[in-house]
Design a protein around this motif. Structure first.
Motif, PDB file in Angstrom:
ATOM      1  N   SER A 259       0.862  -1.185   0.000  1.00 20.08           N
ATOM      2  CA  SER A 259       0.000   0.000   0.000  1.00 20.08           C
ATOM      3  C   SER A 259       0.896   1.232   0.000  1.00 20.08           C
ATOM      4  O   SER A 259       1.988   1.215   0.580  1.00 20.08           O
ATOM      5  CB  SER A 259      -0.927   0.004   1.220  1.00 20.08           C
ATOM      6  N   VAL A 260       0.421   2.297  -0.656  1.00 15.48           N
ATOM      7  CA  VAL A 260       1.202   3.528  -0.776  1.00 15.48           C
ATOM      8  C   VAL A 260       0.273   4.714  -0.517  1.00 15.48           C
ATOM      9  O   VAL A 260      -0.802   4.810  -1.116  1.00 15.48           O
ATOM     10  CB  VAL A 260       1.852   3.668  -2.168  1.00 15.48           C
ATOM     11  N   PHE A 261       0.679   5.596   0.380  1.00 10.90           N
ATOM     12  CA  PHE A 261      -0.083   6.819   0.624  1.00 10.90           C
ATOM     13  C   PHE A 261       0.883   7.956   0.902  1.00 10.90           C
ATOM     14  O   PHE A 261       2.087   7.744   1.136  1.00 10.90           O
ATOM     15  CB  PHE A 261      -1.070   6.636   1.787  1.00 10.90           C
ATOM     16  N   GLU A 262       0.366   9.172   0.844  1.00  9.54           N
ATOM     17  CA  GLU A 262       1.193  10.344   1.091  1.00  9.54           C
ATOM     18  C   GLU A 262       0.537  11.245   2.131  1.00  9.54           C
ATOM     19  O   GLU A 262      -0.687  11.234   2.310  1.00  9.54           O
ATOM     20  CB  GLU A 262       1.445  11.132  -0.195  1.00  9.54           C
ATOM     21  N   ILE A 263       1.372  12.024   2.817  1.00 18.08           N
ATOM     22  CA  ILE A 263       0.907  13.043   3.758  1.00 18.08           C
ATOM     23  C   ILE A 263       1.252  14.395   3.153  1.00 18.08           C
ATOM     24  O   ILE A 263       2.422  14.760   3.037  1.00 18.08           O
ATOM     25  CB  ILE A 263       1.568  12.882   5.137  1.00 18.08           C
ATOM     26  N   TYR A 264       0.209  15.113   2.738  1.00 23.89           N
ATOM     27  CA  TYR A 264       0.395  16.403   2.075  1.00 23.89           C
ATOM     28  C   TYR A 264      -0.457  17.451   2.779  1.00 23.89           C
ATOM     29  O   TYR A 264      -1.676  17.311   2.858  1.00 23.89           O
ATOM     30  CB  TYR A 264       0.000  16.303   0.594  1.00 23.89           C
ATOM     31  N   GLY A 265       0.190  18.468   3.317  1.00 24.88           N
ATOM     32  CA  GLY A 265      -0.547  19.523   4.005  1.00 24.88           C
ATOM     33  C   GLY A 265      -1.324  19.042   5.215  1.00 24.88           C
ATOM     34  O   GLY A 265      -2.389  19.576   5.523  1.00 24.88           O
ATOM     35  N   GLY A 266      -0.808  18.010   5.908  1.00 24.83           N
ATOM     36  CA  GLY A 266      -1.502  17.472   7.065  1.00 24.83           C
ATOM     37  C   GLY A 266      -2.654  16.544   6.735  1.00 24.83           C
ATOM     38  O   GLY A 266      -3.381  16.117   7.632  1.00 24.83           O
TER      39      GLY A 266
END
Length: 499
Positions: free
Chosen positions: A146-153
């Protein structure tokens, strides 16, 4: 601080994977840097795992000189090292641990354009290949990604059209990403396709240091699952690869647009929260502020329980990036100082390098001197609490009852106050610098006018007095804020340690 330890630092290879391991990788000078005739100021000694920064400086009399800053680490890679060398030394030894139920993590840290994404890119592929070799012929084991990102909280699923996700905690205080899609993989080619899809969905932008800079923290999780006859598949172990967004100074983002500056502020805020967690771990605090940001919540597993963590600090060799490089190395060295809980507990009942029991390590970071214990002070081996002034606070039967412990909300509020005060000081300082630049232009015009024939000297004196008075008032205001900030931070740290 580095030389005072009196220890001979060697790479930890041959002792098995330690709980926290810090390595440094130097990238070569880019073509643009060579065209600008920038010089290499980094020396890497792979035998002793030491990185030395040759910082160019200028004395008051304009004499140029070079100051050396040596940093010992667990391992150091020169610019000629390949990704294969990095994997064999850092990731390969951790893969067998996830078959024993451990949680392994590898994260890259460094300034924008230092080579983090380049380093992290091929590591998951090699890791998956090694896992496939281990589970070959064992049908009860399977691997999901699985792949996710944290962008701007905020959290976004990079494998599901950037769907917005929510982070929650289960009954065992484990962090769960609600709605995160998991894809079962059986070969390296499928892993490569997933990596390409996630890379195309990741948030990037143009900055002054990198035309294709990552503007988010990307997290790839490889979960090893074991299928059971009764309860279905259960997670056996997990390997996480975290590509942190580049740290940035405010001065480097001055010419960027508002969106880029806001992104940089969010990135630095999350990295600051990570630093506060590392500081709390290093001080053996009862409470670790992992809830300070989404990033630290995700990294909670990396610093607690049965975990193995590798931090890869990427640095640029250019003399123009010397300050950023020093900041990265200092940050990485602080992580390296994290010891196991037994060793940290002993620090409270023994003398430190300066001879003062219970002294804060931040004093060494701030350049303060460690004063010897006076004869009137009684040194005991009773439980001690680190005080901001470097004195041992002992507890006995006659001591006053301690204040009630802080709850999670109060601790998070203290951390938020620290972050807000830091941002206020930086903003005030930046405003003063901008005003100073404008005032210098006005003073130059004033000097040009006073040189003209027939200029009235009284007008010149009044205008110059107004400029200087305004500047002094602004500087005094900033100095007062700094004094209040130091006092408040000392009190807040004491509350966090004793709460």
């Amino acid at each position: 601080m580095l030389s005072a330890a009196g220890e001979e630092h060697r790479p930890t290879s041959g002792r098995g994977p330690s709980r926290i391991r810090v390595v440094v990788r130097k990238r070569p000078l880019s073509e643009k840097e060579m065209q600008r005739k920038e010089t290499d100021v980094l020396d890497v000694d792979e035998q002793s795992a030491t990185v030395t920064v040759h910082e160019p400086k200028v004395k008051v009399d304009l004499t140029k000189y070079v100051e050396k800053h040596p940093f010992p680490f667990d391992q150091a890679f020169d610019q000629d090292a390949t990704n294969e060398n990095v994997y064999d030394a850092c990731i390969g030894p951790l893969v067998p641990t996830i078959f024993q139920g451990a949680k392994a993590t590898c994260f890259a840290y460094g300034q924008t354009g230092s080579g983090k994404t380049y380093t992290m890119g091929p590591l998951p592929l090699r890791c998956c290949q090694q896992i496939f070799d281990f589970i070959e012929g064992r049908k009860e084991l399977k691997l999901t990604i699985s792949v996710f990102e944290i962008y701007g909280g905020k959290i976004f699923d990079l494998l599901n059209k950037r769907a917005r996700l929510v982070m929650r905690e289960d009954g065992k205080a484990n962090v769960c990403i609600v709605g995160l899609t998991e894809h079962e993989v059986t070969n390296v080619q499928k892993v490569r396709d997933i990596i390409n899809v996630s890379a195309a969905s990741r948030s990037t932008g143009c900055t002054g240091a990198n035309s294709d800079s990552s503007r988010s923290h990307a997290i790839m999780q490889l979960t090893l699952k074991q299928e059971g006859a009764r309860r279905g598949s259960e997670a056996l172990g997990k390997f996480s690869f975290i590509d942190l967004a580049g740290s940035e100074r405010g001065a480097d983002t001055y010419n960027n647009d508002k969106k880029t500056r806001v992104e940089g502020a969010e990135i630095n805020k999350s990295l600051l929260a990570l630093k506060e967690c590392i500081r709390a771990l290093d001080n053996d605090s009862k409470h670790i502020p992992f809830r300070g940001s989404k990033l630290t919540e995700v990294l909670r597993d990396s610093f607690s329980g049965d975990s193995r963590t590798v931090m890869i600090a990427n640095v640029s060799p250019s003399d123009q990036a010397c300050e950023n490089t020093l900041n990265t190395l200092r940050y990485a060295y602080r992580v390296r100082e994290l010891k196991n809980q037994d060793h940290v507990t002993k620090k409270c009942n023994s003398f430190n390098r300066g001879g003062v029991p219970g002294v804060w390590e931040d004093e060494a970071d701030l350049g303060k001197e460690n004063h010897p214990v006076s004869k009137s002070e009684k040194v005991t081996t009773s439980p001690c609490i680190a005080s901001p002034k470097g004195q041992a606070i002992t507890t006995d039967a006659n001591s006053k009852p301690s204040s009630p412990p802080l709850d999670d909300a109060a601790r998070e509020e203290i951390l938020r106050n620290i972050v807000e005060q830091e941002e206020e000081i930086i903003s005030e300082h930046k405003s003063i610098v901008e005003e100073t630049m404008l005032a210098m232009r006005e003073e130059m015009n004033l000097l040009a006018e006073v040189d003209n024939p027939g200029c009235v000297m009284d007008d010149y004196v009044l205008r110059l007095d107004d400029l200087l008075t305004h500047r002094i008032e602004r500087l005094q205001r900033l100095q007062s804020k700094l004094h209040r900030f130091n006092k408040n931070v000392s009190c807040d740290h004491s509350r966090l340690l004793t709460g």
